[in-house]
Design a protein around this motif. Structure first.
Motif, short mmCIF file in Angstrom:
data_model
loop_
_atom_site.label_atom_id
_atom_site.label_comp_id
_atom_site.label_asym_id
_atom_site.label_seq_id
_atom_site.Cartn_x
_atom_site.Cartn_y
_atom_site.Cartn_z
N LEU A 11 8.87 2.96 4.58
CA LEU A 11 8.23 2.40 3.39
C LEU A 11 9.03 2.73 2.12
O LEU A 11 9.18 1.89 1.24
CB LEU A 11 6.79 2.92 3.24
N ASP A 12 9.54 3.95 2.04
CA ASP A 12 10.33 4.35 0.87
C ASP A 12 11.62 3.56 0.79
O ASP A 12 12.00 3.10 -0.29
CB ASP A 12 10.64 5.86 0.93
N THR B 42 6.79 9.51 1.12
CA THR B 42 5.54 9.10 1.75
C THR B 42 4.67 10.33 1.95
O THR B 42 4.98 11.18 2.78
CB THR B 42 5.81 8.39 3.09
N ASN C 184 0.83 -1.21 0.00
CA ASN C 184 0.00 0.00 0.00
C ASN C 184 0.87 1.25 0.00
O ASN C 184 0.64 2.21 0.73
CB ASN C 184 -0.99 0.00 1.18
N HIS C 185 1.89 1.20 -0.83
CA HIS C 185 2.83 2.32 -0.96
C HIS C 185 3.26 2.40 -2.42
O HIS C 185 3.95 1.52 -2.92
CB HIS C 185 4.05 2.11 -0.05
#
Length: 100
Positions: free
Chosen positions: A87-88, A78, A60-61
């Motif tokens: 997440l990145d 983000t 979900n990124h």
């Protein structure tokens, strides 16, 4: 779903050090990273994008990216935290592994 957090200064420095060693660059004027991937041809580039898209959806990124023939330009940040998050870093690492 876990809400991402912006990287701390120490986390950011460590991540940037590792990512720049693999060709990632800091986007000027923005808390984001970018990289250009060049593949053998369009089919290879699009296949890579498809594999990354499935991973990104699962995370979900989603990356900001564009494709012209065999070249894919990627920017990661983000949006929920207006900057870099874990997440990145995770998605950048997965992209590099898939690109070989």
């Amino acid at each position: 779903m876990i809400t991402p957090e912006k990287l701390s200064t120490a986390q950011r420095e460590t991540a940037i050090h590792e990512l720049t060693a693999h060709g990632w660059q800091i986007v000027e004027g923005r808390d984001a990273i970018t990289k250009r991937y060049v593949f053998a041809d369009f089919n290879e580039a699009f296949g890579w994008m498809t594999r990354v898209a499935m991973i990104a959806e699962h995370m979900n990124h989603h990356p900001e990216w564009s494709n012209v023939y065999k070249t894919v330009d990627v920017t990661l940040s983000t949006h929920d935290v207006a900057g870099l998050s874990a997440l990145d870093v995770a998605l950048a690492t997965k992209m590099d592994r898939l690109a070989g």
